[in-house]
Design an enzyme around this catalytic site. Structure first.
Site, short mmCIF file in Angstrom:
data_model
loop_
_atom_site.label_atom_id
_atom_site.label_comp_id
_atom_site.label_asym_id
_atom_site.label_seq_id
_atom_site.Cartn_x
_atom_site.Cartn_y
_atom_site.Cartn_z
N ARG A 100 46.37 46.69 45.47
CA ARG A 100 45.17 46.95 44.69
C ARG A 100 45.52 46.70 43.24
O ARG A 100 46.61 47.09 42.79
CB ARG A 100 44.72 48.41 44.87
N CYS A 101 44.60 46.08 42.51
CA CYS A 101 44.91 45.75 41.11
C CYS A 101 45.18 47.01 40.31
O CYS A 101 45.94 46.99 39.35
CB CYS A 101 43.76 44.96 40.51
#
Ligand code: NAP
Ligand code: MG
Length: 480
Positions: A281-282
């Site tokens: 996930r960023c």
């Protein structure tokens, strides 16, 4: 699964007839999808469809557009499980994570249905007696959306849904590694009454499809989410021709834990944001910056949580750490762990590829590195996997300094009960999204989302920012 392009309201193979195979991230011996390998001819067809649909869709009006988006949300509600399984098969995340992604997509459809319906402006009296001024918003035109694989349904929705909700037409290029959920989104929207050509989806590589799309001068705006290298190359390509460009890029998100925090609770929140979705996930927590007095306690709780987390296929019950998107991506992360150890970090737990029944997927054990210092590569660059680094700080000032000592600025979190420290942190941390006593992940679609520094462009996504990006304002002076 056999996803096909979606152009002018119809499913279509690539003009060339070429296809490629997508394999299951949990077992790469299994083919889970055969998808079109599209090229510039397909992009041209999609842009032409978007161009013909634009006047009709703009004139359709906000309330009728809202009805289509709500109807699509209702159709998606009827296939939540099916949509979630599709995400697990192509992207690999756990069924619970995939389920949450589908539910989030439904919220996005409903939110932007209402936001598009009530799109207004401001009115004011003029300096000139007898004149009234008001502003109105109109769509920018044809929008290109380019998305990564890590949220294969929600990310296409975060871009395409506000774009069409505000009256634009769209050509979407999902990532080749997980394109099927984007086709599902297009299908439910069309079943809900979306006119042909309003949303077109073209599946193919960044170099074949992405470049042809952004190079077409009929594209008025490009919304991109992905890596810094691709985002920066796109920015250079678009520069100088007046198209709007929105980019959400990489992250190196820090979580600061101060001495007064509860180390057990802090470790739980950090583990969730570092290892969930296999760290892909960023906004995942990459660096845990801990005040010296609580460092050992946080390290030992995180270590024992990481050691207990179950690694396995996303479809299995009880799994917390699913496979990474491919085994080759996993291998690049393992190389980064070796490099961190060579740089002097201590491997506290994890750091290995899984074998046995998990030997054929992108599995690795959740990894915790201790004794990391700010100049190490692992503390500076984005390593997109279930890897988390512990750094020790002497106090709040040094912790904030360390948090800011990277080129990224997506999300940041602090764990403390001390209000003064919270205020200092909020004022001084370089991050587009700030969390207090929360994980670094998550976000609500009615609030702006995006990063500062190299994590993004000046245009935020979601919330009011979406209306700003996907519409242009006109100021109207009226005298009777
Ligand atoms: P990526 O490699 O940059 O790819 C993103 C998209 O761009 C894909 O659809 C890709 O196509 C396409 N693309 C590649 N080259 C292109 C080109 N020359 N022209 C136009 N399009 C091109 O990113 P990823 O590996 O899919 O995703 C992981 C990255 O996304 C991480 O860095 C993560 O931090 C970032 N991310 C950021 C956010 C955020 O909101 N800030 C959210 C999620 C992910 P193909 O791959 O199909 O070739
Ligand atoms: Mg990539």
């Amino acid at each position: 699964m056999r996803a096909i392009n979606f152009i002018a309201g119809h499913g279509a193979p690539a003009a060339s007839g070429d296809e490629y195979e997508r394999r299951n991230p949990a077992d790469e011996r299994e083919v889970v999808g055969k998808h079109p390998r599209s090229g510039p001819a397909d992009v041209t067809a999609a842009i032409e469809a978007a161009e013909s649909a634009l006047p009709g869709w703009t004139a359709f009006g906000g309330p009728r557009r809202a009805a289509v988006l709500h109807a699509a949300a209702t159709l998606l509600e009827a296939e939540v499980h099916e949509a979630a399984v599709e995400i697990v098969l192509e992207e690999g995340k756990t069924l619970a994570e995939a389920h949450a992604e589908v539910m989030r997509t439904i919220v996005v459809l409903r939110h932007f249905a209402e936001r598009g319906r009530s799109l207004g402006g401001t009115t004011a009296q003029s300096e000139e007696i007898g004149t009234t001024i008001y502003t109105r918003h109109r769509p920018v035109g044809i929008v290109a959306c380019i998305t990564p694989w890590n949220f294969p349904l929600a990310l296409p929705a975060w871009k395409a849904v506000p774009a069409i909700g505000f009256g634009n037409t769209v050509v979407l290029k999902p990532a080749q590694l997980a394109p099927a959920p984007a086709i599902r989104l297009a299908r439910v929207l069309h079943e809900a009454g979306l006119p042909p050509g309003v949303l077109n989806v073209v599946i193919g590589s960044g170099s074949d499809v992405g470049d042809a799309l952004v190079d077409d001068t009929r594209i008025a705006a490009v919304s991109f989410t992905g890596s810094n290298s691709v985002g920066q190359a796109l920015a250079r390509r678009i520069e100088g021709r007046g198209a709007r460009f929105q980019a959400e890029l990489g992250g190196q998100s820090p979580a600061i834990v101060l001495d007064d925090a509860d180390p057990v609770h802090a470790a739980r929140l950090i583990a969730e944001s570092a290892f969930g979705s296999a760290g892909q996930r960023c906004t995942a927590t990459r660096r845990v910056i801990v005040e010296a007095g609580i460092y050992e306690a946080v390290a030992s709780h995180l270590q024992s949580i990481a050691a207990r987390l179950e690694v396995g296929p996303g479809m299995d019950d009880g799994v917390s750490v699913p496979p990474m998107i491919t085994s080759s991506e996993r291998d690049t992360v393992l190389v980064e762990i070796d490099r961190a150890e060579a740089d002097g970090a201590e491997l506290l737990v994890g750091g290995i590829a899984m074998n046995g029944r998990l030997a054929h997927g992108g599995f690795m054990s959740p990894t915790l590195l201790g004794g990391v210092t700010p100049e190490m590569h692992i503390a500076r660059e984005e390593v997109f996997g279930p890897v988390c680094s512990l750094l020790k700080a002497s106090g709040l000032d040094q912790a904030i300094e360390m948090a800011n000592d990277v080129r990224y600025g997506l999300s940041a979190s602090i764990m403390t009960r001390d209000l003064g420290s919270v205020i200092q942190f909020v004022e001084r941390v370089d991050a587009g999204m700030i969390h207090v006593n929360r994980p670094t992940i998550g976000g609500d679609p009615h609030m702006p989302f995006g990063g500062v520094k190299d994590s993004g462009s000046s245009h935020r996504e979601w919330g009011e920012a979406a209306a700003g990006f996907f519409t242009e304002q006109q100021t109207v002076y009226v005298r009777a």
